[in-house]
Enzyme design. Sequence first.
Site, PDB file in Angstrom:
ATOM      1  N   TYR A  47       0.797  -1.229   0.000  1.00 12.18           N
ATOM      2  CA  TYR A  47       0.000   0.000   0.000  1.00 12.18           C
ATOM      3  C   TYR A  47       0.833   1.285   0.000  1.00 12.18           C
ATOM      4  O   TYR A  47       0.339   2.334   0.386  1.00 12.18           O
ATOM      5  CB  TYR A  47      -0.948  -0.013   1.204  1.00 12.18           C
ATOM      6  CG  TYR A  47      -1.842  -1.225   1.215  1.00 12.18           C
ATOM      7  CD1 TYR A  47      -2.746  -1.454   0.180  1.00 12.18           C
ATOM      8  CD2 TYR A  47      -1.767  -2.161   2.240  1.00 12.18           C
ATOM      9  CE1 TYR A  47      -3.555  -2.579   0.169  1.00 12.18           C
ATOM     10  CE2 TYR A  47      -2.573  -3.286   2.247  1.00 12.18           C
ATOM     11  CZ  TYR A  47      -3.463  -3.487   1.206  1.00 12.18           C
ATOM     12  OH  TYR A  47      -4.257  -4.615   1.201  1.00 12.18           O
ATOM     13  N   SER A 122      -3.734  -7.285   7.891  1.00 14.68           N
ATOM     14  CA  SER A 122      -4.404  -7.616   6.634  1.00 14.68           C
ATOM     15  C   SER A 122      -3.433  -8.291   5.665  1.00 14.68           C
ATOM     16  O   SER A 122      -2.856  -9.321   5.989  1.00 14.68           O
ATOM     17  CB  SER A 122      -5.027  -6.349   6.046  1.00 14.68           C
ATOM     18  OG  SER A 122      -5.955  -6.665   5.038  1.00 14.68           O
ATOM     19  N   TRP A 170     -11.625  -3.841  -3.192  1.00 13.26           N
ATOM     20  CA  TRP A 170     -10.204  -3.920  -2.850  1.00 13.26           C
ATOM     21  C   TRP A 170      -9.361  -4.155  -4.100  1.00 13.26           C
ATOM     22  O   TRP A 170      -8.336  -3.492  -4.302  1.00 13.26           O
ATOM     23  CB  TRP A 170      -9.981  -5.038  -1.835  1.00 13.26           C
ATOM     24  CG  TRP A 170      -8.545  -5.273  -1.501  1.00 13.26           C
ATOM     25  CD1 TRP A 170      -7.719  -4.478  -0.748  1.00 13.26           C
ATOM     26  CD2 TRP A 170      -7.743  -6.389  -1.925  1.00 13.26           C
ATOM     27  NE1 TRP A 170      -6.465  -5.022  -0.670  1.00 13.26           N
ATOM     28  CE2 TRP A 170      -6.447  -6.193  -1.378  1.00 13.26           C
ATOM     29  CE3 TRP A 170      -7.996  -7.515  -2.703  1.00 13.26           C
ATOM     30  CZ2 TRP A 170      -5.412  -7.098  -1.598  1.00 13.26           C
ATOM     31  CZ3 TRP A 170      -6.967  -8.422  -2.910  1.00 13.26           C
ATOM     32  CH2 TRP A 170      -5.702  -8.219  -2.362  1.00 13.26           C
ATOM     33  N   ASP A 264     -14.506  -7.056  12.109  1.00  9.79           N
ATOM     34  CA  ASP A 264     -13.479  -7.146  11.074  1.00  9.79           C
ATOM     35  C   ASP A 264     -13.809  -8.247  10.082  1.00  9.79           C
ATOM     36  O   ASP A 264     -14.326  -9.302  10.453  1.00  9.79           O
ATOM     37  CB  ASP A 264     -12.108  -7.415  11.705  1.00  9.79           C
ATOM     38  CG  ASP A 264     -11.026  -7.575  10.660  1.00  9.79           C
ATOM     39  OD1 ASP A 264     -10.896  -6.660   9.817  1.00  9.79           O
ATOM     40  OD2 ASP A 264     -10.331  -8.599  10.651  1.00  9.79           O
TER      41      ASP A 264
END
Length: 589
Positions: A47, A122, A170, A264
């Site tokens: 990211y 993640s 995503w 989550d």
Amino acid sequence: MTNSPENQMIAEFHVPVKMSDGIVLRANIYRPNREGRWPVLLHRHPYNKDAPPVSFGLYDISRAVASGYVIIVQDTRGRFASEGDWDLLRTANQEAFDSRDTIRWAAQLPYSNGRVGLFGESYSAFVQWAGMLQNPPELKATAPSFSWSDPFDGLMYRGGALELGFLSYWRLGMHLDTVPRLYSDERERAIALKRLISDIDHLQTGIKALPLKNLAPFARNQAAPSLLEHWERGMNPKDAEALSLKGKYDQLTVPTLNIAGWYDIFLQGTIDNFLQMRKKGGSPEARQSKLIIGPWMHLDHGHQAGEIQFGLVAHSAVADLTGLQLRWFDHFLKEKDTGLASDAPIRLFVMGENVWRDEYEWPLARTRFTPYYLHSHGHSNTLHGDGVLSTRFPGQEEPDHYTYDPMHPVVTKGGAIMMPPDFNSGAFDQREIESREDVLVYTTSVLEEDVEVTGPVKVRLWASSSAVDTDFVARLVDVHPDGYAQNITDGIIRARYRNAAEGEAPSLIEPGKPYLYEIDLWSTSNLFKKGHRIRLDITSSNFPRWDRNPNTGNPWGEDREEDMAVARQTIFHDAEHPSSLILPVIPLS
């Protein structure tokens, strides 16, 4: 404290790290501005290592450096400043080797003492697990947060249904960094980026397009071809083997600090990882793994989840997750006595009561798994119907019916999701959804005393359908005295995958025949307070979180609008078919 050099940190940017296959990945390094050798904490993620602030995942870099650590943040293969190509399925296996190579490189830096830890959440948690499977001797401890275990239970699928909302949002977002690599011509690149951004902005409309196997936003943007190919083949374990931890825990020798959130998207995967490490970890250290669960969402670890505020005590900063992780790494990387060995293996947040509590096993040893049976006179449709939930075993009762039309599905409202901005995660009032005729609602009487529910939640549902394949969705709800219906947890089962947990191949159902479906609602910890009510919602869709079942039995993704079939659903709750919600009730005295 004076601003002397020893109180400052040295930062190095875009440091090249050559992998064993010649590909160069780039990293930023933050280290103490003084002589010495320090343990290294490594965060590999896709990211952008340069993204502000100078704090990544759950970590405060400046605090960690001041505590005597070297922090390294690296762009994974094919992402931002790193060379190579990236694709969720095609390059997943490479993450293991890249993690191994980077760990070895970090351990040999002149200011490293040779001991390395991993942190991040993640996808970054996934690359930690991948690296651990390589067992590099320099790796001493990890902190994988908000991580999956089985990609077919929360990452790609859930109960046989596709995680459409998450994967589409995503994966298209990840494509923003891929587009510039696909076009050498500046004008073409600008056009492609504009198209992609528009599709992300309008994804709520785009993912409604049929047939689903040609997912329009993916096709228009040349995004995720391997995902589309995988979806068309169905839940093929071989496709996702590199993403799965099933059956591999005995190969893992490094202790893990697992962090999860009740809202989550990877809650159950994180719990499963912890349980398997405690039970099957490949070393005594691995079996010292620990678990922390707060009332958090995937990208927000504050004190509010959706519309519900749990108090500042729930905030990750107040809970001091950075400090907890530093204690963890101090214990294993610096061999300090931090008192960690005497800590309980589980620290969880009880929603409703809004307190933290230490526990020693999961499920809790004092759990009383209590069936709450469905009852009605055959008219439990909507929150104004006659559906009742109670511990009384049913007698002869009329079943309930509703019609499921995939062209008019129940719309996602909150939950353990990460989806386009139109869909917020966390807790939200479900009364609008419960006002639909295609939602059955079963509610207890007003509670005369508190009822704590902590642990795994399941629904055993006896149901038939007029279709050869369909879905059933179940949702646990906390009804407040003013009627506010707070979603707690939910789950789905696709009929053809009803026996997948037993290893059976998918098979269609016989229309009109009752089947027993077990719906896994994962886990929670919630105090249903005196004056509240416990509620169970039953329906057949939660779109676009999960893809719509067209009710046709056709191969996945082939159906067009004109093919979609309406299903007549029947929910049984009699002595022969005692549908129930199984709650892990914790005695309060």
